[in-house]
Design a protein around this motif. Structure first.
Motif, PDB file in Angstrom:
ATOM      1  N   ILE A 151       0.878  -1.172   0.000  1.00 35.95           N
ATOM      2  CA  ILE A 151       0.000   0.000   0.000  1.00 35.95           C
ATOM      3  C   ILE A 151       0.910   1.214   0.000  1.00 35.95           C
ATOM      4  O   ILE A 151       1.753   1.376   0.908  1.00 35.95           O
ATOM      5  CB  ILE A 151      -0.903  -0.011   1.238  1.00 35.95           C
ATOM      6  CG1 ILE A 151      -1.813  -1.245   1.193  1.00 35.95           C
ATOM      7  CG2 ILE A 151      -1.734   1.273   1.310  1.00 35.95           C
ATOM      8  CD1 ILE A 151      -2.549  -1.521   2.494  1.00 35.95           C
ATOM      9  N   VAL A 152       0.768   2.047  -1.002  1.00 39.14           N
ATOM     10  CA  VAL A 152       1.566   3.268  -1.070  1.00 39.14           C
ATOM     11  C   VAL A 152       0.721   4.397  -0.514  1.00 39.14           C
ATOM     12  O   VAL A 152      -0.351   4.693  -1.041  1.00 39.14           O
ATOM     13  CB  VAL A 152       1.988   3.576  -2.525  1.00 39.14           C
ATOM     14  CG1 VAL A 152       2.885   4.802  -2.563  1.00 39.14           C
ATOM     15  CG2 VAL A 152       2.695   2.373  -3.124  1.00 39.14           C
ATOM     16  N   GLY A 153       1.194   4.981   0.584  1.00 39.91           N
ATOM     17  CA  GLY A 153       0.426   6.047   1.227  1.00 39.91           C
ATOM     18  C   GLY A 153      -0.107   5.551   2.566  1.00 39.91           C
ATOM     19  O   GLY A 153      -0.890   4.611   2.608  1.00 39.91           O
ATOM     20  N   CYS A 157      -4.166   3.081   5.713  1.00 36.02           N
ATOM     21  CA  CYS A 157      -4.122   2.317   6.955  1.00 36.02           C
ATOM     22  C   CYS A 157      -5.368   1.462   7.143  1.00 36.02           C
ATOM     23  O   CYS A 157      -5.292   0.364   7.702  1.00 36.02           O
ATOM     24  CB  CYS A 157      -3.912   3.252   8.146  1.00 36.02           C
ATOM     25  SG  CYS A 157      -2.248   3.944   8.196  1.00 36.02           S
ATOM     26  N   GLU A 158      -6.509   1.942   6.695  1.00 31.63           N
ATOM     27  CA  GLU A 158      -7.723   1.121   6.797  1.00 31.63           C
ATOM     28  C   GLU A 158      -7.614  -0.101   5.888  1.00 31.63           C
ATOM     29  O   GLU A 158      -7.947  -1.223   6.289  1.00 31.63           O
ATOM     30  CB  GLU A 158      -8.969   1.937   6.452  1.00 31.63           C
ATOM     31  CG  GLU A 158      -9.324   2.956   7.521  1.00 31.63           C
ATOM     32  CD  GLU A 158     -10.464   3.894   7.138  1.00 31.63           C
ATOM     33  OE1 GLU A 158     -11.044   3.723   6.044  1.00 31.63           O
ATOM     34  OE2 GLU A 158     -10.770   4.807   7.935  1.00 31.63           O
ATOM     35  N   VAL A 159      -7.135   0.103   4.679  1.00 27.92           N
ATOM     36  CA  VAL A 159      -6.975  -1.021   3.759  1.00 27.92           C
ATOM     37  C   VAL A 159      -5.916  -1.985   4.294  1.00 27.92           C
ATOM     38  O   VAL A 159      -6.069  -3.201   4.204  1.00 27.92           O
ATOM     39  CB  VAL A 159      -6.622  -0.534   2.348  1.00 27.92           C
ATOM     40  CG1 VAL A 159      -6.331  -1.718   1.420  1.00 27.92           C
ATOM     41  CG2 VAL A 159      -7.752   0.303   1.770  1.00 27.92           C
ATOM     42  N   THR A 179       2.569  -4.466   3.425  1.00 30.56           N
ATOM     43  CA  THR A 179       3.604  -3.450   3.632  1.00 30.56           C
ATOM     44  C   THR A 179       3.030  -2.100   3.238  1.00 30.56           C
ATOM     45  O   THR A 179       2.452  -1.964   2.153  1.00 30.56           O
ATOM     46  CB  THR A 179       4.849  -3.724   2.763  1.00 30.56           C
ATOM     47  OG1 THR A 179       5.320  -5.038   3.016  1.00 30.56           O
ATOM     48  CG2 THR A 179       5.950  -2.710   3.065  1.00 30.56           C
ATOM     49  N   VAL A 180       3.177  -1.115   4.119  1.00 33.04           N
ATOM     50  CA  VAL A 180       2.734   0.255   3.819  1.00 33.04           C
ATOM     51  C   VAL A 180       3.971   1.114   3.603  1.00 33.04           C
ATOM     52  O   VAL A 180       4.865   1.141   4.461  1.00 33.04           O
ATOM     53  CB  VAL A 180       1.894   0.838   4.977  1.00 33.04           C
ATOM     54  CG1 VAL A 180       1.502   2.286   4.676  1.00 33.04           C
ATOM     55  CG2 VAL A 180       0.665  -0.023   5.234  1.00 33.04           C
ATOM     56  N   VAL A 181       4.038   1.803   2.468  1.00 30.19           N
ATOM     57  CA  VAL A 181       5.156   2.703   2.160  1.00 30.19           C
ATOM     58  C   VAL A 181       4.674   4.132   2.328  1.00 30.19           C
ATOM     59  O   VAL A 181       3.688   4.539   1.694  1.00 30.19           O
ATOM     60  CB  VAL A 181       5.659   2.483   0.714  1.00 30.19           C
ATOM     61  CG1 VAL A 181       6.807   3.457   0.391  1.00 30.19           C
ATOM     62  CG2 VAL A 181       6.113   1.040   0.519  1.00 30.19           C
ATOM     63  N   CYS A 188       5.168  -7.920  -4.613  1.00 26.58           N
ATOM     64  CA  CYS A 188       3.744  -7.978  -4.271  1.00 26.58           C
ATOM     65  C   CYS A 188       2.941  -8.362  -5.494  1.00 26.58           C
ATOM     66  O   CYS A 188       3.388  -8.179  -6.630  1.00 26.58           O
ATOM     67  CB  CYS A 188       3.242  -6.644  -3.714  1.00 26.58           C
ATOM     68  SG  CYS A 188       3.248  -5.284  -4.906  1.00 26.58           S
ATOM     69  N   GLU A 189       1.762  -8.879  -5.241  1.00 21.92           N
ATOM     70  CA  GLU A 189       0.817  -9.150  -6.324  1.00 21.92           C
ATOM     71  C   GLU A 189      -0.194  -8.011  -6.452  1.00 21.92           C
ATOM     72  O   GLU A 189      -0.779  -7.799  -7.513  1.00 21.92           O
ATOM     73  CB  GLU A 189       0.045 -10.456  -6.072  1.00 21.92           C
ATOM     74  CG  GLU A 189       0.898 -11.723  -6.140  1.00 21.92           C
ATOM     75  CD  GLU A 189       1.725 -11.947  -4.886  1.00 21.92           C
ATOM     76  OE1 GLU A 189       1.200 -11.707  -3.776  1.00 21.92           O
ATOM     77  OE2 GLU A 189       2.896 -12.348  -5.011  1.00 21.92           O
ATOM     78  N   VAL A 190      -0.436  -7.334  -5.346  1.00 29.95           N
ATOM     79  CA  VAL A 190      -1.424  -6.249  -5.344  1.00 29.95           C
ATOM     80  C   VAL A 190      -0.758  -4.969  -4.867  1.00 29.95           C
ATOM     81  O   VAL A 190      -0.073  -4.952  -3.836  1.00 29.95           O
ATOM     82  CB  VAL A 190      -2.613  -6.600  -4.407  1.00 29.95           C
ATOM     83  CG1 VAL A 190      -3.498  -5.378  -4.145  1.00 29.95           C
ATOM     84  CG2 VAL A 190      -3.450  -7.718  -5.018  1.00 29.95           C
ATOM     85  N   LEU A 191      -0.955  -3.895  -5.612  1.00 22.70           N
ATOM     86  CA  LEU A 191      -0.437  -2.577  -5.237  1.00 22.70           C
ATOM     87  C   LEU A 191      -1.647  -1.657  -5.057  1.00 22.70           C
ATOM     88  O   LEU A 191      -2.454  -1.516  -5.974  1.00 22.70           O
ATOM     89  CB  LEU A 191       0.473  -2.029  -6.338  1.00 22.70           C
ATOM     90  CG  LEU A 191       1.071  -0.645  -6.072  1.00 22.70           C
ATOM     91  CD1 LEU A 191       2.102  -0.702  -4.958  1.00 22.70           C
ATOM     92  CD2 LEU A 191       1.706  -0.090  -7.343  1.00 22.70           C
TER      93      LEU A 191
END
Lengths: 62, 415
Positions: free
Chosen positions: B157-159, B165-167, B179-181, B241-244
């Motif tokens: 998750i970018v952002g 954060c909810e996602v 992973t959150v960037v 990752c498979e999902v961004l």
């Protein structure tokens, strides 16, 4: 004015209790109490509560 | 000849505009134009319950319809005289001529216009990996993401804002590696302040969400078939990752208003009555509107909080009706803004202005045991402009709400 709350949709945010403290009371994390027939003088508060509810669980019936 | 108000946008802002127009006495026609093919529905559940509970095997379009239907707002007005043109986008406006163009080639004229076209997600400026890239704004986005999360092992998750954060929490609950960037030193830093932001990050980390802070995405990686394979950070580190999920903010939908001499530099600039500057029969509501509001004297800004749709519509509609009917109307004070975010088993509730404060102080409870209840105050120029609460019953927040309201009437808060 009758106040209806759909408890299936309510997520106990308690914003109603902040907007209309004379009508709604969030007693704990999963118990909401409310006055089902509040005085007409409280209409503006009840409308604000209905608007501010994040899950739109509150409706007013006239 | 019946007059018409056009409401451009059919999400919460548009819906509240319709309700408040009728409540203000507008008896003539209303035409609502919405680009999504659904009646107005509530967006907050998209990052939480809908991602968790949807059947991942349903096709995207059916799932989107199902989401929009179950999140649909009750329509609290008599349908007479209200036309809904859904699945249609406004493409241009000629305000001097009081006309708007739609993407089906129609031109509609109006006597009054409510701009409620909201936001669309910002995208990373890279190409490729499209099938594995996601945003989250609409029911369709949620349906697509749900299917992807069911198959994904690894999600980036970018952002690290509220949506990110909810996602993150929801994806982790679905069993994904998350992973959150986030470029800033903490997620949700601007909204929560350093102390509470760090506490929330710790709560996520204890549940297995990984944060990469102070870094940005420098490149995307695809596999041989063009599918999403991961990202590369600006320090060269690869993350597979498979999902961004791109949760990096939003653009206001204002392109259709170009050519009318409006200030569109960041949403539609409005005055205190929500009238678009320079126009006597055009107002704006919701996420697209840039305005001062009650607690911030200067400069005007867009408020991306859910409550703003209702608060701005309550202000804009009576003013517009008064203008069209040639009467004067008094607008009361702005209500105090509120917001919330639900992540894992926690709820953060905000009252007033809490972003980018001079100082944050713990008013009740502690950050060390914040899951048991904490109230953090946000201060600017010595005044309490907002509070943030985790696990606190509303009765405890009322005195702070009163204090924040008192502060707003006494101080001119510069943001």
């Amino acid at each position: 004015m009758k106040v209806l709350v759909d408890l299936d949709v309510c997520e106990y945010h308690g914003q109603c209790a902040i907007a209309a403290p004379d009508v709604f009371d969030l007693k704990d994390e999963s118990t909401l109490l409310w006055d089902a027939e509040p005085d007409e003088a409280l209409r503006a508060d009840v409308e604000a509560a209905a608007d501010v509810c994040p899950t739109q669980a509150i409706s007013i019936q006239d | 000849m019946t007059r018409r108000v056009i409401v451009a946008g059919a999400s919460l802002g548009g819906l509240r505009a319709v309700e408040r127009l009728r409540a203000a006495g507008w008896r003539e026609d209303i035409t609502v134009i919405g680009s999504e093919p659904h009646m107005p529905y509530n967006r907050p559940p998209l990052s939480k319950s809908f991602l968790r509970e949807l059947d991942p095997n349903s096709d995207t379009h059916s799932a989107a319809r199902e989401i929009a239907a179950s999140a649909a707002f009750p329509v609290r007005v008599d349908p007479a005289g209200i036309e809904w043109r859904l699945g249609r986008t406004v493409t241009a406006a000629r305000l001097a001529a009081r006309e708007v163009d739609l993407d089906d080639g129609t031109t509609l004229s109006y006597d009054g216009l409510v701009i409620a076209t909201g936001l669309r997600p910002r995208r990373l400026g890279f190409t490729g990996g499209d099938a594995g890239r996601h945003v989250l704004r609409t029911a369709h986005d949620a349906a697509r993401l749900r299917v992807a999360l069911a198959k994904a092992g690894r999600v980036v998750i970018v952002g690290g804002g509220f949506i990110g954060c909810e996602v993150a929490a929801t994806a982790r609950q679905l069993g994904c590696e998350v992973t959150v960037v986030e470029p800033l030193p903490e997620p949700m830093l601007a909204a929560l302040g350093g102390g509470l932001a760090a506490a929330m990050r710790g709560h996520h980390e204890r549940r297995g969400v990984r944060f990469v802070l102070g870094r940005a995405v420098a490149a995307l990686r695809e596999d041989a078939s063009g599918a999403m394979a991961g990202i590369e950070l600006d320090d060269g580190t690869p993350i597979a990752c498979e999902v961004l999920v791109e949760a990096i903010g939003s653009h206001p939908n204002i392109e259709w208003l170009a050519g009318n001499g409006l200030d569109l530099s960041n949403g539609v600039l409005c005055d205190d009555r929500m009238f678009v500057e320079g126009c006597s029969e055009v107002v704006a509501v919701g996420d697209v509107a840039r305005y001062r509001g009650g607690l911030c004297a200067d400069p005007p800004r867009r408020t991306e909080h859910w409550c703003a749709a209702t608060d701005t519509a309550r202000r804009a509609a009576p003013g517009l009706v008064a203008q069209l009917d040639g009467v004067t109307t008094e607008l009361g004070p702005w209500p105090i803004p509120t917001f919330w975010t639900d992540q894992f088993d926690l709820r953060v509730q905000g009252l007033g202005v809490t972003g980018a404060a001079d100082e944050y102080t713990v008013l009740e409870g502690s950050l060390e045991q914040f899951e048991r209840g904490v109230i953090v105050g946000a201060w600017r120029t010595g005044a309490l402009t907002g509070v943030l609460a985790v696990g606190v019953p509303p009765a405890f927040l009322r005195p702070y709400r009163d204090q924040v309201m008192a502060a707003s009437s006494q101080t001119s808060v510069t943001v």
